[in-house]
Design a protein around this motif. Structure first.
Motif, short mmCIF file in Angstrom:
data_model
loop_
_atom_site.label_atom_id
_atom_site.label_comp_id
_atom_site.label_asym_id
_atom_site.label_seq_id
_atom_site.Cartn_x
_atom_site.Cartn_y
_atom_site.Cartn_z
N LEU A 44 -47.18 -87.02 33.21
CA LEU A 44 -46.53 -85.73 33.40
C LEU A 44 -46.65 -85.38 34.88
CD1 LEU A 44 -48.11 -83.78 30.40
CD2 LEU A 44 -45.94 -85.02 30.45
N ARG A 45 -45.53 -84.96 35.47
CA ARG A 45 -45.51 -84.58 36.89
C ARG A 45 -45.12 -83.11 37.00
NH1 ARG A 45 -46.14 -89.42 39.08
NH2 ARG A 45 -45.09 -91.22 38.19
N THR A 56 -50.20 -84.72 38.89
CA THR A 56 -49.91 -85.59 37.75
C THR A 56 -51.05 -85.54 36.74
OG1 THR A 56 -50.89 -87.54 38.78
CG2 THR A 56 -48.53 -87.17 39.14
N LEU A 84 -41.13 -79.92 35.68
CA LEU A 84 -41.91 -80.87 34.89
C LEU A 84 -41.03 -82.07 34.55
CD1 LEU A 84 -44.32 -81.85 33.22
CD2 LEU A 84 -43.57 -80.34 31.38
N THR A 85 -41.49 -83.25 34.94
CA THR A 85 -40.83 -84.50 34.55
C THR A 85 -41.85 -85.37 33.85
OG1 THR A 85 -41.32 -85.57 36.66
CG2 THR A 85 -39.19 -84.43 36.48
N VAL A 86 -41.35 -86.27 33.03
CA VAL A 86 -42.24 -87.18 32.30
C VAL A 86 -41.77 -88.61 32.53
CG1 VAL A 86 -40.93 -86.93 30.15
CG2 VAL A 86 -43.29 -87.69 30.05
N TYR A 114 -42.91 -79.52 23.86
CA TYR A 114 -44.06 -79.12 24.65
C TYR A 114 -44.58 -77.81 24.08
CZ TYR A 114 -42.08 -82.44 28.00
OH TYR A 114 -41.57 -83.57 28.60
N TYR A 124 -42.13 -73.62 28.09
CA TYR A 124 -41.32 -74.73 28.58
C TYR A 124 -39.84 -74.43 28.35
CZ TYR A 124 -39.31 -79.36 29.19
OH TYR A 124 -38.54 -80.41 29.62
N VAL A 154 -47.85 -82.63 23.78
CA VAL A 154 -46.61 -83.28 24.20
C VAL A 154 -46.24 -84.27 23.10
CG1 VAL A 154 -45.50 -84.72 25.95
CG2 VAL A 154 -47.25 -83.05 26.63
#
Length: 188
Positions: A44-45, A56, A84-86, A114, A124, A154
């Motif tokens: 997760l970023r 991260t 948020l990116t995954v 999320y 989210y 998640v």
């Protein structure tokens, strides 16, 4: 009499072959089940909106055993919006396979969820949708709330068509989990 028996036998064989070939037409056999993705690493970023300071949190289980080799906690700032990116990997293969790319091309079959517990810690908002305008969750915005400690669950739901019928409806109900992880979440 022999000619009549041969004729009868020819008819029986002909009809049998007709049934045999009609029963084996392409496209009538059920399609193989669309299996869940093998995911060994989830990253997760979190990037505060307007900055490049990415944080991260990674879950990694290369061995496939009960105990992960890495499971980071998440620490975020209260009342802040984060991009948020995954990223998802299958490191059981050589070379490593990006499952993120696969999910991006199969958006109609996947849904990330999320959920913070307690809910006041984080909300989210989806940033991506599939071709039917349903959420996906590879990118989005996480908005932290009050300070506190809890969990961020998640989940990646795998929702392939069933008997050719699309089942993804934007909810968690159809399908099965590709990923279901609860990260420790601290908001301060």
């Amino acid at each position: 009499m022999r000619t009549q028996n041969k004729l009868h036998l020819s008819w029986v064989l002909g009809i049998s072959l007709l049934f045999l070939f009609n029963g084996c037409k392409k496209g009538t056999d059920p399609l193989p089940a669309d299996e869940n993705e093998l995911i060994t690493t989830v990253t997760l970023r979190f990037t505060p909106v307007g900055t490049t300071n990415t944080q991260t949190a990674t879950y990694q289980n290369k061995s496939g055993g009960a105990t992960p080799t890495k499971f980071d906690a998440i620490t975020l700032t209260a009342n802040t919006s984060y991009s948020l990116t995954v990223d998802l990997l299958d490191e059981s293969k050589t070379p490593t396979v990006s499952v993120t790319n696969e999910i991006s091309t199969q958006k109609e079959e996947h849904l990330f969820l999320y959920a913070a517990d307690p809910t006041a810690l984080l909300t989210y908002t989806y940033g991506d949708k599939d071709s039917r305008n349903l959420p996906v969750g590879l990118i989005g915005t996480a908005r932290t709330g009050v300070a506190g400690t809890g969990k961020l669950n998640v989940r990646l739901r795998h929702q392939p068509p069933v008997n050719g019928t699309i089942v993804k409806d934007g909810t968690a109900a159809p399908g099965s989990d590709d990923v279901n992880l609860s990260f420790t979440l601290t908001v301060k």
